[in-house]
Design a protein around this motif. Structure first.
Motif, PDB file in Angstrom:
ATOM      1  N   PHE A 134       1.219  11.418   3.591  1.00  0.00           N
ATOM      2  CA  PHE A 134       1.337  10.189   3.936  1.00  0.00           C
ATOM      3  C   PHE A 134      -0.037   9.096   3.934  1.00  0.00           C
ATOM      4  N   LEU A 135      -0.834  10.329   2.297  1.00  0.00           N
ATOM      5  CA  LEU A 135      -2.623   9.526   1.707  1.00  0.00           C
ATOM      6  C   LEU A 135      -2.010   8.605   0.917  1.00  0.00           C
ATOM      7  N   ILE A 136      -0.788   9.715   0.362  1.00  0.00           N
ATOM      8  CA  ILE A 136      -0.475   8.670  -1.163  1.00  0.00           C
ATOM      9  C   ILE A 136       0.708   7.901  -1.346  1.00  0.00           C
ATOM     10  N   GLY A 180       9.306 -10.875  -5.940  1.00  0.00           N
ATOM     11  CA  GLY A 180      10.212  -9.220  -6.324  1.00  0.00           C
ATOM     12  C   GLY A 180       9.597  -9.060  -7.438  1.00  0.00           C
ATOM     13  N   LEU A 181       9.836  -7.441  -7.464  1.00  0.00           N
ATOM     14  CA  LEU A 181       9.553  -7.503  -8.695  1.00  0.00           C
ATOM     15  C   LEU A 181      10.681  -6.970  -9.811  1.00  0.00           C
ATOM     16  N   LEU A 182      11.342  -6.453  -9.814  1.00  0.00           N
ATOM     17  CA  LEU A 182      12.696  -6.149 -10.360  1.00  0.00           C
ATOM     18  C   LEU A 182      13.524  -7.524 -10.666  1.00  0.00           C
ATOM     19  N   SER A 183      14.013  -7.638  -9.437  1.00  0.00           N
ATOM     20  CA  SER A 183      14.507  -9.001  -9.057  1.00  0.00           C
ATOM     21  C   SER A 183      13.719  -9.467  -8.640  1.00  0.00           C
ATOM     22  N   ILE A 212       2.958   1.836  -1.621  1.00  0.00           N
ATOM     23  CA  ILE A 212       4.150   0.617  -1.203  1.00  0.00           C
ATOM     24  C   ILE A 212       3.077  -0.807  -0.427  1.00  0.00           C
ATOM     25  N   ALA A 213       2.238  -0.131  -0.024  1.00  0.00           N
ATOM     26  CA  ALA A 213       1.347  -1.376  -0.430  1.00  0.00           C
ATOM     27  C   ALA A 213       1.054  -2.008  -1.903  1.00  0.00           C
ATOM     28  N   TRP A 214       0.760  -1.643  -2.970  1.00  0.00           N
ATOM     29  CA  TRP A 214       0.777  -2.398  -4.007  1.00  0.00           C
ATOM     30  C   TRP A 214       1.540  -2.665  -4.238  1.00  0.00           C
ATOM     31  N   MET A 215       2.705  -2.020  -4.115  1.00  0.00           N
ATOM     32  CA  MET A 215       4.481  -2.636  -4.828  1.00  0.00           C
ATOM     33  C   MET A 215       4.709  -4.463  -3.609  1.00  0.00           C
ATOM     34  N   ARG A 216       4.874  -4.340  -2.390  1.00  0.00           N
ATOM     35  CA  ARG A 216       4.563  -5.281  -1.947  1.00  0.00           C
ATOM     36  C   ARG A 216       3.295  -6.376  -1.832  1.00  0.00           C
ATOM     37  N   ARG A 217       2.318  -6.287  -2.476  1.00  0.00           N
ATOM     38  CA  ARG A 217       1.547  -6.658  -2.727  1.00  0.00           C
ATOM     39  C   ARG A 217       2.276  -8.223  -4.301  1.00  0.00           C
TER      40      ARG A 217
END
Length: 164
Positions: free
Chosen positions: A68-70, A97-100, A75-80
């Motif tokens: 839960f710490l990792i 989007g990241l990939l699409s 997720i926050a980095w991916m959403r940002r």
């Protein structure tokens, strides 16, 4: 007559012998006790277990704690990284989007209103939500969350709208 190993010394002893010839362990008593205690294989396979024991989750506490710490920072980095707003002199571009990828371009002259929402904490750290309402799109509004300096971004868009 079968040969078994003596549980004490490991010497091969006949099942007919009363005791091990090397150490004197009572082999005959052990063999008769095992035969009377073990039921036939058919009854063992159909019997229901009295209990099923699994390891406790407490034994894995640190694994779960660090999970839960990792995961939330990832997720926050991916959403940002998945939303980028670019303001050009003649258009505003929103990339999602990241990939699409999804690209949307807005003409500053088509923007009807720009709403800025900031919570108390958001005002302290100068972060807020920006809503662009346009006349040129079907959905008529685009909500951009957690924009740094939303009032500065609003002023920059309004300056581009009045520039041409």
């Amino acid at each position: 007559m079968a040969l078994i190993q003596c549980p004490e010394c490991g010497t091969e002893v006949s099942t007919q012998a009363k005791a091990c010839p090397k150490c004197g362990y009572p082999v005959a008593e052990k063999v008769t006790a095992e035969q009377s205690a073990s039921p036939d294989d058919g009854a063992r396979s159909t019997a229901q277990p009295l209990a099923e024991i699994r390891q406790s989750w407490w034994g894995y506490f640190w694994y779960l704690f660090f999970f839960f710490l990792i995961i939330p920072p990832i997720i926050a980095w991916m959403r940002r990284a998945s939303i980028v707003v670019r303001i050009y002199p003649d258009r505003i571009s929103v990339e999602r989007g990241l990939l699409s990828k999804c690209y949307q371009d807005y003409n500053p002259k088509d923007i009807r209103s720009i709403d800025v929402d900031q919570s108390v904490f958001g005002r302290l750290v100068n972060v807020g939500d920006l809503t662009l309402s346009t006349a040129a799109t079907i959905e008529a509004s685009e909500e951009l969350r957690a924009i740094p300096d939303p009032l500065g971004v609003r002023d920059l868009i309004l300056a581009q709208r009045g520039a041409k």
